[in-house]
Enzyme design. Structure first.
Site, short mmCIF file in Angstrom:
data_model
loop_
_atom_site.label_atom_id
_atom_site.label_comp_id
_atom_site.label_asym_id
_atom_site.label_seq_id
_atom_site.Cartn_x
_atom_site.Cartn_y
_atom_site.Cartn_z
N HIS A 1 4.85 -3.21 -13.29
CA HIS A 1 3.18 -3.33 -13.75
C HIS A 1 2.75 -1.89 -13.53
CE1 HIS A 1 1.72 -3.12 -9.29
NE2 HIS A 1 2.93 -3.75 -9.02
N ASP B 1 2.80 1.76 -5.55
CA ASP B 1 2.73 0.41 -6.07
C ASP B 1 1.59 0.57 -7.35
OD1 ASP B 1 2.48 -2.27 -6.72
OD2 ASP B 1 1.25 -2.81 -4.87
N GLU C 1 -0.78 -7.19 -13.01
CA GLU C 1 0.21 -7.99 -12.08
C GLU C 1 -0.74 -8.24 -10.77
OE1 GLU C 1 2.76 -8.10 -8.55
OE2 GLU C 1 1.33 -6.76 -8.91
N GLU C 2 -1.36 -7.34 -10.44
CA GLU C 2 -2.00 -7.54 -9.00
C GLU C 2 -3.21 -8.46 -9.07
OE1 GLU C 2 -1.15 -5.90 -6.61
OE2 GLU C 2 -0.16 -3.82 -7.04
N ASP D 1 9.45 -2.59 -8.87
CA ASP D 1 7.98 -2.43 -8.40
C ASP D 1 8.15 -1.81 -6.95
OD1 ASP D 1 5.47 -3.02 -7.44
OD2 ASP D 1 5.26 -5.22 -7.64
N HIS E 1 -2.31 -0.99 -1.88
CA HIS E 1 -3.54 -1.48 -2.05
C HIS E 1 -4.55 -1.04 -1.25
CE1 HIS E 1 -1.13 -5.65 -2.96
NE2 HIS E 1 -0.68 -4.37 -3.84
N1 BES Z 1 4.37 -4.40 -5.17
C1 BES Z 1 3.59 -5.45 -4.39
C2 BES Z 1 4.53 -6.57 -3.63
C3 BES Z 1 6.12 -6.59 -3.74
C4 BES Z 1 6.64 -6.68 -2.52
C5 BES Z 1 6.63 -6.42 -4.85
C6 BES Z 1 7.89 -6.95 -2.68
C7 BES Z 1 8.06 -6.66 -4.80
C8 BES Z 1 8.56 -7.10 -3.76
C9 BES Z 1 2.84 -6.34 -5.68
O1 BES Z 1 2.31 -5.47 -6.69
C10 BES Z 1 1.75 -7.39 -5.07
O2 BES Z 1 1.26 -6.77 -4.42
N2 BES Z 1 1.88 -8.53 -5.21
C11 BES Z 1 1.06 -9.61 -4.75
C12 BES Z 1 1.17 -10.80 -5.20
C13 BES Z 1 0.77 -10.95 -6.50
C14 BES Z 1 1.22 -12.45 -7.27
C15 BES Z 1 -0.77 -10.75 -6.72
C16 BES Z 1 1.23 -9.79 -3.04
O3 BES Z 1 2.41 -9.27 -2.69
O4 BES Z 1 0.26 -10.04 -2.37
ZN ZN Z 2 3.40 -3.77 -6.84
#
Ligand code: BES
Ligand code: ZN
Length: 403
Positions: A212, A232, A266-267, A294, A371
């Protein structure tokens, strides 16, 4: 145990069954036990006359079963899966019983035991090693620095749009004048586009490497908040861009069609990748493998690469494990779960495609600054040594699948 070996030897005549590969007594006697998982339909299939004694079922659940197999009997198992189930391979080999049980018990997904699209054997060592040797850490660092210099890459902000436009321009620059390559912006129902670079191959089969492009600062996120997103996921985009650079530098002409993707939003809930993956499904596109990058640049655990086992494809995950063992033998790898649909691989999995995510650390050891405005290159210790490993693995993945 001795009895088991005795029985095995006694039943040797069975192994010379005319349609199946032959194994000598000697081979069998010296053969080690290994662990493999198969679809549980294997269990109910009549097989005694072929395998008597060389296979022991040690764990069964509704979908998958774990077998202890004499290594020498693997060619027979392979042939059996091919003949009876039309699966090429059809089983997953595990390094040890802990990993095997982890795999069997991981949440199922729709494609995990589907017939394989690909031959996951490794045959391209000279080219893979050559390309891996050309990966340049400084290029990755420069890209992370550039992308994290935007105030944020939020999907609704002007910075989100500008940063994705910059990725588009960079990928176009790398494509040069080649007429077999197209770089496109995929417009969504929000401002930030996804970016796609397509290198047309001789066949319509598609390999996707994506990550992303957006960033966020969590609950406080918004159009003006600082969200450098260096790890990230500037790191994933930088990893992908270095893969592209090596391919371009070598004037690589693929067999299959290669697609590199920088997903928007994605976020915000995997929005960009969901739109793309479901459109690809609707259009019947033949995607044979998806690699998601990612977070690739903070080594938080004592392992180098962690393969995420939920919402991903098990066979492809084991293929990645084999690639690391063969081409990056000094690296340690392990598996872990996200516990939820944590990144864009889940969009592809949900649409029936084989996706995998090699991740920077065990989940519990991941970069705690993501984040926030502290997800900077400085937090990544001002280098990209960890991301280099993921760039090399991605090149190996691509070259070995592209034939
Ligand atoms: N990079 C993060 C989290 C992640 C952790 C990705 C482990 C791959 C392996 C990702 O961008 C993220 O923050 N995802 C969100 C969920 C998404 C559906 C909004 C999260 O983990 O809260
Ligand atoms: Zn991410």
């Amino acid at each position: 145990m001795k009895l088991a070996i005795g029985l095995l030897v006694l039943s040797l005549s069975v192994f010379s069954h005319t349609d199946y590969p032959k194994i000598s007594q000697e081979e069998l006697r010296n053969s080690e036990n290994i662990f493999v998982t198969v679809g549980s339909d294997f269990i109910s299939h009549s097989r005694e006359s072929i395998f008597m004694g060389a296979i022991e079922v040690i764990h069964i659940n509704e979908e998958k079963s774990l077998l202890k197999v004499k290594e020498a009997a693997l060619p027979i198992l392979s042939e059996f899966m091919h003949k009876e189930f039309k699966r090429c391979g059809g089983f997953i080999r595990h390094k040890n019983i802990t990993k095997a049980i982890d795999m069997v018990e991981s949440p199922s997904n729709p494609v995990s035991f589907a017939p394989m699209f690909n031959d996951y054997s490794l045959t391209e060592a000279p080219l893979v090693n050559n390309f891996m040797g050309q990966v340049n850490e400084a290029n990755i660092s420069n890209m992370i620095i550039k992308l994290s210099s935007y105030r944020n890459r939020y999907y609704k902000s002007k910075y989100g749009v500008e940063s994705s436009e910059w990725i588009y321009e960079r990928w176009k620059e790398l494509a040069g004048t080649r007429t077999d390559i197209e770089v496109k912006k995929w417009q969504h129902r929000w401002p930030q586009p996804s970016v796609i670079m397509e290198i047309k191959g001789k066949s319509d089969e598609i390999i996707v490497i994506g990550g992303h492009a957006d960033s966020t600062a969590g609950f406080m996120g918004g159009k003006y908040v600082k969200a450098p997103g260096a790890d990230d996921n500037a790191s994933g985009i930088a990893t992908i861009t270095e893969v592209i650079r090596v391919l371009m530098e070598n004037n690589y002409r693929p067999e299959k069609t290669l697609m590199f993707m920088g997903y928007a939003a994605e976020e915000a809930g995997l929005l960009g990748s969901n739109e793309i993956a479901s459109k690809f499904k609707e259009q019947g596109k033949d995607v044979v493998g998806v690699l998601q990058l990612d977070m690739t640049n903070l080594k938080g655990s004592d392992v180098d690469i962690v393969l995420i086992t939920d919402y991903t494809n098990e066979q492809q995950n084991m293929f990645l494990g084999n690639l690391i063992d063969q081409y990056l033998p000094n690296l340690k790898w392990d598996t872990d779960k996200c516990g939820y649909a944590c990144s864009d691989h889940a969009s592809w999995t949900a649409n029936g495609f084989a996706a995998s995510t090699p991740f920077e650390s065990k989940k519990r050891d991941m970069n705690s600054k993501i984040h926030t405005r502290h997800d900077t290159f400085k937090t990544l210790k001002n280098n990209s040594l960890h991301a280099v490993k993921f760039t090399k693995l991605s090149l190996a993945y691509l070259i070995e699948l592209d034939r």
